[in-house]
Design an enzyme around this catalytic site. Structure first.
Site, PDB file in Angstrom:
ATOM      1  N   THR A  41       0.830  -1.205   0.000  1.00 61.01           N
ATOM      2  CA  THR A  41       0.000   0.000   0.000  1.00 61.01           C
ATOM      3  C   THR A  41       0.869   1.263   0.000  1.00 61.01           C
ATOM      4  OG1 THR A  41      -0.117  -0.316   2.386  1.00 61.01           O
ATOM      5  CG2 THR A  41      -2.053  -0.969   1.116  1.00 61.01           C
ATOM      6  N   SER A  73      32.332  -4.827   7.454  1.00 59.68           N
ATOM      7  CA  SER A  73      31.076  -5.502   7.790  1.00 59.68           C
ATOM      8  C   SER A  73      31.385  -6.860   8.393  1.00 59.68           C
ATOM      9  CB  SER A  73      30.241  -5.673   6.512  1.00 59.68           C
ATOM     10  OG  SER A  73      29.435  -6.819   6.620  1.00 59.68           O
ATOM     11  N   SER A 133      16.388  -5.550   6.524  1.00 60.09           N
ATOM     12  CA  SER A 133      17.800  -5.408   6.879  1.00 60.09           C
ATOM     13  C   SER A 133      18.431  -4.264   6.093  1.00 60.09           C
ATOM     14  CB  SER A 133      18.548  -6.718   6.631  1.00 60.09           C
ATOM     15  OG  SER A 133      18.410  -7.092   5.276  1.00 60.09           O
ATOM     16  N   ASP A 178       9.598   1.069   4.897  1.00 62.79           N
ATOM     17  CA  ASP A 178      10.659   0.443   5.692  1.00 62.79           C
ATOM     18  C   ASP A 178      11.512   1.483   6.409  1.00 62.79           C
ATOM     19  OD1 ASP A 178       9.594  -1.793   4.584  1.00 62.79           O
ATOM     20  OD2 ASP A 178      11.235  -2.150   3.185  1.00 62.79           O
TER      21      ASP A 178
HETATM   22  C1  GLA Z   1       9.055  -3.987   0.750  1.00 62.09           C
HETATM   23  C2  GLA Z   1       9.253  -2.524   0.355  1.00 62.09           C
HETATM   24  C3  GLA Z   1       8.233  -1.623   1.040  1.00 62.09           C
HETATM   25  C4  GLA Z   1       6.807  -2.147   0.853  1.00 62.09           C
HETATM   26  C5  GLA Z   1       6.746  -3.634   1.173  1.00 62.09           C
HETATM   27  C6  GLA Z   1       5.391  -4.222   0.852  1.00 62.09           C
HETATM   28  O1  GLA Z   1       9.334  -4.148   2.108  1.00 62.09           O
HETATM   29  O2  GLA Z   1      10.555  -2.105   0.690  1.00 62.09           O
HETATM   30  O3  GLA Z   1       8.365  -0.306   0.549  1.00 62.09           O
HETATM   31  O4  GLA Z   1       6.346  -1.872  -0.429  1.00 62.09           O
HETATM   32  O5  GLA Z   1       7.727  -4.377   0.482  1.00 62.09           O
HETATM   33  O6  GLA Z   1       4.425  -3.706   1.691  1.00 62.09           O
END
Ligand code: GLA
Length: 389
Positions: A41, A73, A133, A178
């Protein structure tokens, strides 16, 4: 490679000292995230409801006097160095280093004088599990560079910048969820984010107090064509919005859905639209239930979200559907895939005294089908990105 042991903060600090024979100026952390509800969404200008995980990525860092960035890392065991030429335009640093170079590029592109730095990175956020991550890495590096350089960028502006690193430098066409979750979430709350204007509301979410547990079940299923399929879903949503004459699918409400679907000739596009429009409504309904302190009642919405992702958006895989079905049949109140799809994790809302039964049921279902053994981890809503010391 065996998983590293010991506290992630100490691993980053010790890694810094081993690599650079010095003590870091500071340590910064950014968590992974799980999305309670609202999938695919975000790039439709809609609603999402993620919360931050206790697993995090930690960066130990200090400034350098020149414009070079040296990064160790723990995960790869490598040290890479890049210079201003490498961040003059997107794509010059590849692999995991691209997420770090991308942040330097995005900061410089926005006019910030980014200091050179030495960084050491350790993480407990599983890779490739749909738990962000990459956003954790970008956001921890961003927090470190902002502090080291004394740069001014309010928290509300940081997700867009980290997202540009990923969209433009790395080249993944992801939405704003995210990075927003990783940077803006608070402990004990889910983040109700309106992806159109990026306004947020912190919704109290304390499953523990209600005798409930959120289990994150990592399917360990290999991601199959995840990048190409993600981009294809995004294109089809954008084309549908255009065909319907709206700026984004967020502008179609559930009441208008049937009329909108009747205007689309392609059955696949109709399914994609139905997922996004009903999913936005499920986020709003979940928020309303949480506000009313009715945590148990969100279970059916979680499960409905899964069915919609499976049948309409077509982004689940057999391992994921198996985990959801096994969890529900063992008494979970609701269960759904979380994240972009094609593998990754399932979250299940479970009565705390039924956690073992649910975890066992999923393990047994996997063993019966010869799938790689899953892992089930109870998680609590945790803090967003922060300086540790
Ligand atoms: C990944 C993307 C997000 C989002 C989700 C699905 O995590 O990075 O921006 O679109 O998929 O909800």
């Amino acid at each position: 490679m065996t998983a590293p042991t010991g506290d992630v903060v100490e691993r980053a600090a010790a890694g810094f000292t081993d690599q650079y024979d010095a003590r870091p100026t500071g340590l910064w952390a950014a968590p992974g995230r799980v999305n309670l509800i609202g999938e695919h969404t975000d790039y439709n200008d809609g609603f999402v409801l993620p919360f931050a995980l206790p697993m995090r990525t930690v960066v130990a860092a200090d400034r350098r006097d020149d414009e070079h960035w040296t990064v160790w890392s723990e995960l790869s065991g490598e040290t890479i160095t890049f210079a201003t030429d490498d961040v003059a335009e997107p794509g010059r640093v590849t692999g995991w280093g691209a997420y770090v170079a991308g942040v330097v590029w995005a900061l410089r592109d926005a006019g910030h004088a980014v200091p050179g730095a030495r960084l050491a990175i350790a993480s407990d956020v599983p890779l490739g599990a749909g738990l962000s991550s990459s956003a954790a890495l970008e956001s921890a590096v961003l927090a470190a560079l902002l502090d080291l350089g004394g740069l001014e960028l309010p928290a509300e502006g940081q997700p867009r910048l980290a997202q540009r690193a990923e969209n433009v430098y790395v080249g993944a066409p992801t939405g704003i969820m995210d990075q927003s979750a990783v940077i803006r979430c608070r402990a004990g709350h889910a983040l109700f984010l309106d992806c159109r204007d990026e306004s947020v509301e912190h919704i109290p979410f304390d499953p523990d107090a209600a005798g409930l547990t959120v289990l994150v079940i990592d399917s360990h299923a290999p991601h199959r064509h995840a990048d190409g399929e993600y981009a294809a879903r995004r294109r089809s949503c954008e084309a549908a919005a255009k065909a319907l004459g709206v700026p984004a699918l967020r502008d179609v409400t559930v009441d208008e859905l049937d009329a909108a679907l009747a205007r689309l000739d392609d059955a696949e596009t109709r399914r994609r639209v139905r997922h996004v429009v009903t999913e936005d409504q499920r986020v709003l309904d979940t928020v309303a239930l949480l506000r009313a302190d009715r945590v148990r009642d969100i279970g059916p919405l979680l499960t409905a979200s899964h069915v919609s992702m499976r049948d309409d958006f077509e982004i689940t895989v057999p391992e994921i559907d198996t985990a959801v079905e096994a969890a529900l049949s063992a008494g979970a109140l609701g269960a759904r895939m979380t994240g972009g799809g094609f593998g990754g994790c399932v979250l299940a809302l479970v009565e705390t005294d039924g956690v073992e039964a649910v975890a066992d049921a999923v393990r047994t279902a996997y063993a019966d089908r010869n799938y790689t053994a899953p892992t089930a981890t109870p998680v609590l809503p945790s803090p967003g990105a922060t300086r540790l010391r």
